[in-house]
Scaffold this motif. Structure first.
Motif, mmCIF file in Angstrom:
data_model
loop_
_atom_site.group_PDB
_atom_site.id
_atom_site.type_symbol
_atom_site.label_atom_id
_atom_site.label_comp_id
_atom_site.label_asym_id
_atom_site.label_seq_id
_atom_site.Cartn_x
_atom_site.Cartn_y
_atom_site.Cartn_z
ATOM 1 N N ARG A 143 39.467 34.459 33.658
ATOM 2 C CA ARG A 143 39.899 33.181 33.071
ATOM 3 C C ARG A 143 39.999 33.247 31.554
ATOM 4 N NH1 ARG A 143 41.717 29.394 31.126
ATOM 5 N NH2 ARG A 143 41.643 27.193 31.704
ATOM 6 N N GLN A 144 39.408 34.257 30.942
ATOM 7 C CA GLN A 144 39.288 34.340 29.486
ATOM 8 C C GLN A 144 40.668 34.385 28.810
ATOM 9 O OE1 GLN A 144 36.305 37.338 28.205
ATOM 10 N NE2 GLN A 144 35.892 37.623 30.380
ATOM 11 N N GLY A 145 40.875 33.501 27.848
ATOM 12 C CA GLY A 145 42.069 33.573 27.012
ATOM 13 C C GLY A 145 43.260 32.782 27.495
ATOM 14 N N TYR A 146 43.116 31.991 28.555
ATOM 15 C CA TYR A 146 44.269 31.284 29.100
ATOM 16 C C TYR A 146 44.166 29.781 28.848
ATOM 17 C CZ TYR A 146 45.537 35.544 31.568
ATOM 18 O OH TYR A 146 45.911 36.825 31.875
ATOM 19 N N ASP A 147 45.274 29.196 28.402
ATOM 20 C CA ASP A 147 45.384 27.742 28.336
ATOM 21 C C ASP A 147 45.522 27.163 29.742
ATOM 22 O OD1 ASP A 147 45.509 27.938 25.502
ATOM 23 O OD2 ASP A 147 47.665 28.321 25.632
ATOM 24 N N VAL A 148 46.292 27.842 30.572
ATOM 25 C CA VAL A 148 46.534 27.420 31.953
ATOM 26 C C VAL A 148 46.206 28.595 32.861
ATOM 27 C CG1 VAL A 148 48.255 26.638 33.620
ATOM 28 C CG2 VAL A 148 48.376 25.846 31.241
ATOM 29 N N PHE A 149 45.336 28.370 33.845
ATOM 30 C CA PHE A 149 44.962 29.438 34.783
ATOM 31 C C PHE A 149 45.035 28.859 36.188
ATOM 32 C CE2 PHE A 149 42.194 32.368 37.080
ATOM 33 C CZ PHE A 149 42.566 33.587 36.550
ATOM 34 N N ASP A 150 46.093 29.218 36.919
ATOM 35 C CA ASP A 150 46.381 28.651 38.232
ATOM 36 C C ASP A 150 45.946 29.641 39.311
ATOM 37 O OD1 ASP A 150 47.548 27.820 40.638
ATOM 38 O OD2 ASP A 150 49.273 26.931 39.627
ATOM 39 N N GLU A 151 44.918 29.275 40.075
ATOM 40 C CA GLU A 151 44.476 30.130 41.164
ATOM 41 C C GLU A 151 44.553 29.394 42.509
ATOM 42 O OE1 GLU A 151 39.692 29.546 40.280
ATOM 43 O OE2 GLU A 151 40.614 31.490 39.908
ATOM 44 N N THR A 152 45.449 28.416 42.587
ATOM 45 C CA THR A 152 45.617 27.676 43.839
ATOM 46 C C THR A 152 46.216 28.542 44.948
ATOM 47 O OG1 THR A 152 47.770 26.830 43.104
ATOM 48 C CG2 THR A 152 45.843 25.454 42.661
ATOM 49 N N SER A 153 46.802 29.682 44.585
ATOM 50 C CA SER A 153 47.366 30.595 45.586
ATOM 51 C C SER A 153 46.388 31.685 45.998
ATOM 52 C CB SER A 153 48.666 31.225 45.070
ATOM 53 O OG SER A 153 49.689 30.264 44.965
ATOM 54 N N VAL A 154 45.150 31.588 45.558
ATOM 55 C CA VAL A 154 44.119 32.530 46.011
ATOM 56 C C VAL A 154 43.666 32.064 47.389
ATOM 57 C CG1 VAL A 154 41.840 33.506 45.578
ATOM 58 C CG2 VAL A 154 43.412 33.091 43.669
ATOM 59 N N LEU A 155 44.224 32.700 48.422
ATOM 60 C CA LEU A 155 43.990 32.292 49.806
ATOM 61 C C LEU A 155 43.597 33.519 50.624
ATOM 62 C CD1 LEU A 155 47.140 29.978 50.076
ATOM 63 C CD2 LEU A 155 44.771 29.247 49.685
ATOM 64 N N ASP A 156 43.586 33.383 51.938
ATOM 65 C CA ASP A 156 43.222 34.501 52.795
ATOM 66 C C ASP A 156 44.354 35.523 52.883
ATOM 67 O OD1 ASP A 156 40.744 33.395 53.313
ATOM 68 O OD2 ASP A 156 41.450 32.301 55.092
ATOM 69 N N HIS A 157 44.048 36.668 53.484
ATOM 70 C CA HIS A 157 45.018 37.756 53.574
ATOM 71 C C HIS A 157 46.236 37.399 54.411
ATOM 72 C CE1 HIS A 157 42.420 41.452 52.273
ATOM 73 N NE2 HIS A 157 42.254 40.421 51.490
ATOM 74 N N ASP A 158 46.118 36.421 55.290
ATOM 75 C CA ASP A 158 47.266 36.079 56.125
ATOM 76 C C ASP A 158 48.176 35.037 55.484
ATOM 77 O OD1 ASP A 158 45.512 33.970 56.266
ATOM 78 O OD2 ASP A 158 45.633 33.717 58.434
ATOM 79 N N ALA A 159 47.849 34.604 54.281
ATOM 80 C CA ALA A 159 48.664 33.596 53.596
ATOM 81 C C ALA A 159 49.920 34.228 53.002
ATOM 82 C CB ALA A 159 47.853 32.917 52.502
#
Length: 281
Positions: A143-159
């Protein structure tokens, strides 16, 4: 259309060049510099030998092939690790995993490490990231150094996440102001579970009857590992190629968005992978 710089660095990590900061004696000169935007595209688990630009016979990568044709293509580069956390950490810090103290899933990128987005942020860059794998997420120090950090797509392997990653990237571009930006995009789909995508089906080179199917869970493939025949591996690679073609399409959407917004010629685009993939090699 000419871009400032285009680099294709696949299945490898490479050193990242940062703009040299102005000295304290010349702030006015630094203010006059035209600073390019930087788009860093990292495709998870991408083998270079499955791309057209590196000689693959299937049409898996027209967007990346076109990018390489306009810029520099690297034929020799080495990933610093065969998995995401240490490899991506090395890519963003120009330090070896051992120097960062990253050895296993219980270690993280230390707060003391200087990441590329932190450096660019101190020089007035708007910084953003869209990631789709847990080992690229804030939990492991990215997360270091970001104004915007989008991790909503961090899902399971079948996604399936490439569409969402590109949608978020285009939304970031739509919010772009006059500041130069650094944007990291991490695409996970070529990683297992391997899935054949509608509209990106690739023909078989021979009829196939066997246990390999689209969307098989990683545990199922591991259970079959010692019994796989050459025909099974060929079918698995065909499905993997579909994943690459699907991801390449969504990367192309972002590159098109840069062009449509008049940003392409002012953007350094770097495409790479965190590591490759092994198919009984």
């Amino acid at each position: 259309m000419r871009a400032l710089a285009l680099a294709l660095l696949v299945a490898a990590t490479a050193s990242v060049a940062c703009e040299r900061s102005a000295t304290d004696e010349a702030p006015a000169a630094a203010a006059r510099l035209v600073r390019p935007n930087v788009l860093l595209i990292v495709v998870d688990t991408l083998r270079r030998d499955r791309l057209g630009v590196y000689g693959h016979h299937r049409p898996t990568s027209p967007s990346l092939d076109a990018l390489a044709a306009q810029g520099m293509r690297y034929d020799h580069a080495v990933s610093q690790a065969p998995w995401t956390l240490p490899s991506l950490a090395s890519l963003l810090t120009s330090r070896y995993p051992s120097q960062l103290g990253i050895a296993d899933v219980d270690t993280v990128v230390p707060e003391s490490a200087l990441l590329l987005p932190e450096l660019l942020q101190t020089h007035g860059y708007a910084t953003g990231a869209v990631v789709s794998h847990r080992f690229a997420a804030a939990r492991w120090g990215f997360r270091q150094g970001y104004d915007v950090f989008d991790e909503t797509s961090v899902l399971d392997h079948d996604a399936v996440t490439s569409p969402a990653v590109s949608n978020a990237a285009i939304a970031f571009l739509d919010r772009h102001d006059e500041r130069p930006f650094f944007l990291l995009l991490h695409y996970f789909d070529p990683h297992s579970d391997y899935r054949e995508h509608a509209g990106f089906e690739l023909p078989r080179e021979a009829p196939y009857r066997g246990p390999i199917e689209s969307g098989m869970a990683r545990r199922e493939l591991l259970a079959l590992r010692r019994r796989l025949r050459a025909a099974d591996v060929a079918e698995l690679l065909r499905i993997y190629d579909s994943e690459i073609a699907f991801t390449d399409h969504h990367i192309g959407r972002v590159l098109d968005a840069l062009r449509e917004r008049g940003l392409y010629d002012r953007t350094i685009v770097v495409a790479t992978a965190d590591h490759g993939e092994e198919f009984l090699d």
